[in-house]
Structure formats: C-alpha cells, structure tokens
Design a protein around this motif. Structure first.
Motif, PDB file in Angstrom:
ATOM      1  N   GLU A 216       1.720  -9.310  -7.346  1.00 42.16           N
ATOM      2  CA  GLU A 216       3.178  -9.366  -7.472  1.00 42.16           C
ATOM      3  C   GLU A 216       3.859  -8.810  -6.225  1.00 42.16           C
ATOM      4  OE1 GLU A 216       4.657  -7.667 -11.064  1.00 42.16           O
ATOM      5  OE2 GLU A 216       6.756  -8.139 -10.616  1.00 42.16           O
TER       6      GLU A 216
ATOM      7  N   LYS B 110       0.438  -2.379  -8.774  1.00 47.06           N
ATOM      8  CA  LYS B 110       0.527  -2.128 -10.217  1.00 47.06           C
ATOM      9  C   LYS B 110      -0.875  -2.039 -10.789  1.00 47.06           C
ATOM     10  CE  LYS B 110       4.997  -4.186 -11.521  1.00 47.06           C
ATOM     11  NZ  LYS B 110       5.644  -5.146 -12.460  1.00 47.06           N
TER      12      LYS B 110
ATOM     13  N   SER C  75      -3.432  -0.587 -14.387  1.00 48.00           N
ATOM     14  CA  SER C  75      -3.508  -0.226 -15.797  1.00 48.00           C
ATOM     15  C   SER C  75      -3.852   1.250 -15.914  1.00 48.00           C
ATOM     16  CB  SER C  75      -4.577  -1.074 -16.502  1.00 48.00           C
ATOM     17  OG  SER C  75      -4.691  -0.695 -17.861  1.00 48.00           O
TER      18      SER C  75
ATOM     19  N   ASN D 221       0.657  -2.364 -16.697  1.00 43.07           N
ATOM     20  CA  ASN D 221       1.379  -2.707 -15.461  1.00 43.07           C
ATOM     21  C   ASN D 221       2.213  -1.552 -14.919  1.00 43.07           C
ATOM     22  OD1 ASN D 221       3.227  -2.679 -17.541  1.00 43.07           O
ATOM     23  ND2 ASN D 221       4.415  -4.414 -16.772  1.00 43.07           N
TER      24      ASN D 221
ATOM     25  N   TYR E 122       3.682   0.961 -12.282  1.00 44.53           N
ATOM     26  CA  TYR E 122       3.944   0.970 -10.839  1.00 44.53           C
ATOM     27  C   TYR E 122       3.266   2.178 -10.190  1.00 44.53           C
ATOM     28  CZ  TYR E 122       7.819  -2.373 -11.519  1.00 44.53           C
ATOM     29  OH  TYR E 122       8.588  -3.465 -11.821  1.00 44.53           O
TER      30      TYR E 122
END
Length: 653
Positions: A3, A25, A27, A33, A35
C-alpha cells in the motif's frame, strides 16, 4: 500487495504530486493492518510513475479539480487499485511535513495554500518529485503491551540517533497506554531524516527492536486502566447525553443516574448516541426523601469507583446533582442556594436581593393570591406572563392580556404535571419583558466564568402560542450590546453563586437593558444539536468546556474567556408544524439537505407518526443545523426552510 499514499494538490484540473509514501503495515496485537511507519519515495520508476498516473485518473473521475488529495493506493500484482481518497491534506497531525520539506523542498500543506492564493508559486512546482535530497521515514511507535507507563527509556535512545529529526509524543509518565491497533492507540511517532538511507533504515529497525524490549518501563502491566475514576451524570438526557458521551470518549467511567422513575424527558436524546456505563436509579417515589437520598449515595459508593465529578445532564437532575456533589465532596456550588438555581421565583428574588435587575413577579398557590397581586400591580398595558415555576422548553407559558386570561392560564397550570414530570405547586406570574431574547452559555471554574456562546432567539407567535421557538443564531461578542449582556449574565452567576459548571441563561434585552428570564445550572439543552454549530463558528462548545472545567484544568485554561469573531456563521432551525395529522411522507427533507449551508438534521418524527402543531420545545418535529462562511447563504437557507414549513415539508394522510 503493497500500500502506498499519493499526495497531490490541484488547481483548475492541473494535478501536481507533492509526495509518494510507502506504508509499512503489519499484523500485530490481533489486528492485521497496524501502521508501523512510512517512507518517502521519488517518482523515478515505472511502477511509481504508473501509480501517479492512476491517481490522477482517480482525481479526474471524482471531480477533484482544486485543492489537496490524499489517495491510498494498493499496488496489486495486476496494477494499482484505489483503497480510498480524501479530499484534504495527508493527516497524521502533519508530522510528515518536515520530512517532505527536507527531502523534496516543499510539502502538500504549503502547496495547497499556493494553489489557492499564489498561482505563480504553485505553477513553479514540479509535476512530481523525481528525486530526493535526503532519505526520510516516519516511525509510528507500536505498543505491544498495555499498562501504566513509569518511564520511556527508549525515547531517549531514539533522540540520540543519527537520523532523528523530530517527534510527536502522545503518552507521558504515569499515563496508561493500550496495545496499538490503530492510529488512535498510537503512543508516539518519530520523524527520521539523513542523507544516507542506510542510516535511516538502521535507526528505523532499531526502533522496531525497542518496541519489543527497552521502549517502556511499566509500573504495572494490565489490560485496562486501573482504578479509572468515574463521572456521574444525573439524567443524561438532552445535551446531557452528549455530556455523558464526552466523559466516555475521554476514558472515564460513566455512571448514569436517573433522578426519576419513567422520566418524561428520557426520550430527548440525539439519534445515534450510544452510552455505555453503570446505571443507578434514584427512588423519587419514596416519601422519605432523606432515606431515598442515602440509598442512592450508598449505591454509588458500592460501585467501587473513585468519583471525580457529579454533573447534571438535564434540568431535572440539577437538585440531586447538587446534593450528591456536596455529599461526595466533588467540585460543586454552595448547597444553600441550590433551590435558587432551580426554582424560577426564588431565582429572581435572589438576584434582586444581590442588586441585579430582576423581573417583577409573584408565586401564587391560590387564585386569590394571584388576583390580589395583579390588582395591586395594575400593569398598563395589561401584559402578564403566566407559567410553571419549575419547567423548561416554554412548557405552558402564556401571555395574558386580561384578568380572565390569567385565570384560565392559572387553572391550567396549577396542580398539573409539567413537561419535566414535576407537579406544579403554584403558578408564577411575571411582567412581560419587551425586547429581543438571547441565550448566554457559560462554564465556570472556581468562580471564573467563561462565555462559550451567545445565541439570538427567533421566537414568533403561531398556533395560538405567542412565543414559539423558530430558531436561533450564534453571535460574536463584538459590540456594546453583547458585552453588556455578558457583564449582566456574570453578575447573575455571582448572585446565584454558580461558581462551578455550566449555565444556560436566557436574557431579554429590553429598551432599558438586559433582564433575566431564567438561568439553568446545566448545559444548553435542545438535545445538544447546536454543538456542531458552536464548534464551526467559535471553535469550542459548552459541553466539552464543562468536562474540561471539572477534569482537565490544562484544557480549561485554553478555553477563551469570550467567543471571538465568528470563523463561520451558523443557525439552528427549529422546525414548526402548522397542522395536525398523520405523516405520510416528509418530501421537504431532501430539499433541506441540498441547501448550501446544510450541516445536519435531527428529526423527532417519521412517516407513520402523528404530527402535532408546534407550541413548545416538546412538540417540535425536528431541527436543522446550518453553517457556512457566508452569512447571507445561511440567512437565505433559513428562509427557504421557513417557506417549506408552509408548503412542502410534510405530506399528511
């Protein structure tokens, strides 16, 4: 895929990319997701150039021809695809700005100003940054544990890094932090910049290591904040529901205390208001008031929370809130004047005794008392206000032009249950005040009064009632009239010893100066629908300032003494129904929502409901909030709604 963010600014359809950021990003903490950070990229590869081209086509498709855009784009195996685009600057408190300035020589915020005000400067900007002067990253600190922070040793190490540029810290020693799952639970962010990208990468990865070990010194590791203090809101109805919501938003425990069983004003809550907390029911039906009060106090103590403040949410909660605040020794006002802050007759006599102008009045429990008062007074012209002594919202307020009309009003009010569910013990007779009516909303702390807003009422005669609310507009304190009204209102507060908390004073500006109609020792009501107008016009509101006065003194200090010049103009339209019937549809709503100044609408009725002619706040079918930079636009839209009320707002069966 990966992204990215493409930040741009446009002018007349000419799009210029100011920065491209690659998101990091990952886990963590049960969230897929989170940041971790972002790094600045040059537009120097086919992949990035393709993403920029795609973003420009997105801007054209959604009609962004002027101003900033913040597009989040996923680079999939088959090419770029939009996640979402915001028609505003890149957020994150703008902490990325210094990185952009150093790395590309400009940033989206200044480019936005140039696009609107400095055409030459905007046109001189490149279409996209094709190279970087420095390597830059922003590291969003991720907390992997929750607890009370004793110290932050990792921050000191970060400040000594070669690429350290600046920081944004959201946590302090002795404060509680939660595991990071989104931007709102992010405890800190650090901006990194260096000519050598390897230095930036090493420092960035070291921050990631510190998050696992070395960033925090917890005094206690726990899933929730220990011993969270509680705030009691007595009758969280009307604007009190928004007050309670603010308490919850700031992280305090909420205790909702209901002063009456089956309160008639319990339904006066904005739609969408979701309150979560403890509930306590006061037994108002127990004839032994002392025993009932002690029982309620015991219930509060049994919950086990430290009580930080006890606040009235609605007019019905003022007396009980005063008594409980005195009992629990929280911030409050002198108990001996509690009745004067609730009983309109005692209120007027108290301020008169203090040398403050008050209305001529009489409380009468029998018609003989009322008749004798009127004969001794002999008003000329004969204009007498007759109303309940302890109600609100223009409930059963009559303007009488003869002794016979006063008698009819007296008989209707005396002994009846008013709109707040209180039995009217006697009737209040007052002189009629000629002039324009205003509201002065304020919040006080230790006797220091701050005015949060002044509103000018629009009241008119309709449906057989002389004083129906049609709306109100927010005013700046910018002339002798408004300044004199503020001075008078603060004298009223001093006379009633409202030293702490909110006050909602209705003041008539007569030809001989201001005179009190009544003051409520609670926030401005009306379900708090006026709140976004105040925020847009003066940048603050009475509800937030009330919580600050009790719980956040540093934030309270930042509240202005008086509302300054209006940043935007605002009005609230109180919809007025001119006929009775069953509602088939409400076609006028779509027209209202299309108005240029439309902000929000709160309807009290829906198709299938019964519509009653509006005579007071309790028969109001809805309200519309209008805000715009141009006062003329607000006025035109206000009048357009008034025309719809006559024809086109409701379709009845």
């Amino acid at each position: 895929g990966k992204e990215y963010v493409v930040d741009s600014v446009s002018r007349d359809g000419r799009h210029k990319v100011t920065a491209v950021w690659e998101y990091d990003k990952r886990s963590v903490n049960g969230q897929f997701n989170v940041y971790f950070g972002m790094k600045l990229l040059a537009v120097d590869t086919d992949a990035v150039r393709g993403m920029v081209d795609y973003q420009r086509r997105v801007l054209d498709a959604v009609g962004i021809v002027n101003g900033p855009a913040h597009a989040e784009v996923m680079m999939t195996p088959t090419g770029p695809c939009l996640v979402e685009v915001g028609s505003r600057c890149h957020g994150g408190e703008g902490t990325w700005q210094q990185i952009a300035n150093a790395a590309v020589g400009y940033n989206q915020i200044t480019a936005t100003i140039d696009a609107y005000l400095e055409e030459g400067k905007f046109m001189a900007l490149p279409d996209a940054p094709t190279s970087l002067r420095m390597a830059g990253r922003e590291a969003f600190v991720v907390a992997r544990e929750s607890g009370v922070v004793r110290a932050t040793p990792g921050f000191d190490e970060i400040r000594g890094m070669r690429s350290y540029l600046s920081e944004e810290i959201m946590v302090q020693p002795n404060s509680f932090i939660s595991k990071t799952v989104d931007c709102f639970t992010r405890p800190a962010a650090f901006q990194l910049l260096n000519a050598d990208e390897d230095v930036v990468v090493r420092d960035y990865e070291r921050i990631r290591e510190l998050e696992k070990s070395g960033m925090w010194d917890f005094s206690v590791i726990c899933p929730t904040k220990p011993e969270t203090g509680a705030v009691v809101v007595v009758d969280p109805f009307s604007s009190g529901a928004q007050l309670a919501a603010r308490v919850v938003k700031l992280g305090y425990k909420l205790i909702m205390l209901f002063s009456e069983t089956d309160s008639p004003v319990a339904a006066l809550v904005q739609s969408g208001t979701d309150l979560k907390g403890e509930t306590v029911q006061h037994d108002d039906r127990n004839p032994d008031e002392r025993a009932s009060f002690d029982q309620t106090a015991a219930k509060l103590k049994a919950l086990g929370y430290p009580i930080l403040a006890i606040l009235p949410g609605a007019e019905t909660g003022v007396l009980l809130a005063d008594k409980l605040a005195d009992k629990f020794s929280t911030r409050t006002n002198p108990l001996y004047l509690s009745t004067a802050r609730r009983n309109k007759y005692v209120m007027g006599e108290t301020i008169r005794k203090a040398g403050v102008r008050a209305v001529k009045q009489k409380i009468a429990s029998t018609w003989e008392e009322a008749s004798a008062f009127l004969k001794g007074w002999n008003p000329d012209p004969f204009k007498v206000i007759v109303k309940p002594n302890q109600s609100a919202g223009s409930d059963d307020v009559f303007l009488c032009g003869s002794l016979e009309e006063v008698k009819r009003g007296f008989d209707k009010i005396n002994g009846a249950i008013n709109g707040l569910g209180v039995v009217n013990e006697g009737v209040l007779l007052q002189e009629f005040l000629e002039g324009k009516e205003y509201v002065v909303d304020s919040v006080s702390r230790d006797g220091r009064h701050k005015v949060t807003a002044i509103w000018e009422y629009d009241k008119r005669e309709i449906n057989g009632q002389f004083n129906v609310y049609f709306g109100m507009k927010i005013r700046a304190v910018d002339d002798d009239m408004t300044r004199s009204m503020v001075k008078y209102q603060q004298a009223v507060l001093d006379a009633l010893e409202i030293r702490n908390g909110p006050a909602h004073a209705e003041v008539m500006m007569t030809p001989t100066g201001p005179c009190l109609v009544e003051v409520g020792s609670r926030c401005h009501g009306g379900e708090g629908t006026w709140q976004p107008i105040a925020d847009g016009a003066v940048g603050a509101n009475q509800i937030d300032a009330t919580v600050d006065a009790y719980l956040r003194p540093d934030s309270w200090d930042d509240v202005a003494e008086l509302p300054g010049p209006l940043a935007r103009h605002g009005r609230e339209v109180f919809l007025v129904a001119r006929e009775d019937g069953k509602i088939k549809s409400i076609p006028g709503i779509d027209k209202i929502m299309a108005l240029r100044s439309f902000l929000k609408c709160e309807m009290a009725v829906q198709p299938g409901d019964t519509l009653s002619k509006t005579v007071d706040c309790f028969t109001r079918p809805g309200a519309v909030q209008l805000v715009h930079e141009d006062a003329r636009v607000v006025e035109e839209d206000y009048e357009a709604i008034r025309a719809l009320e006559i024809e086109g707002l409701f379709e009845l069966e």
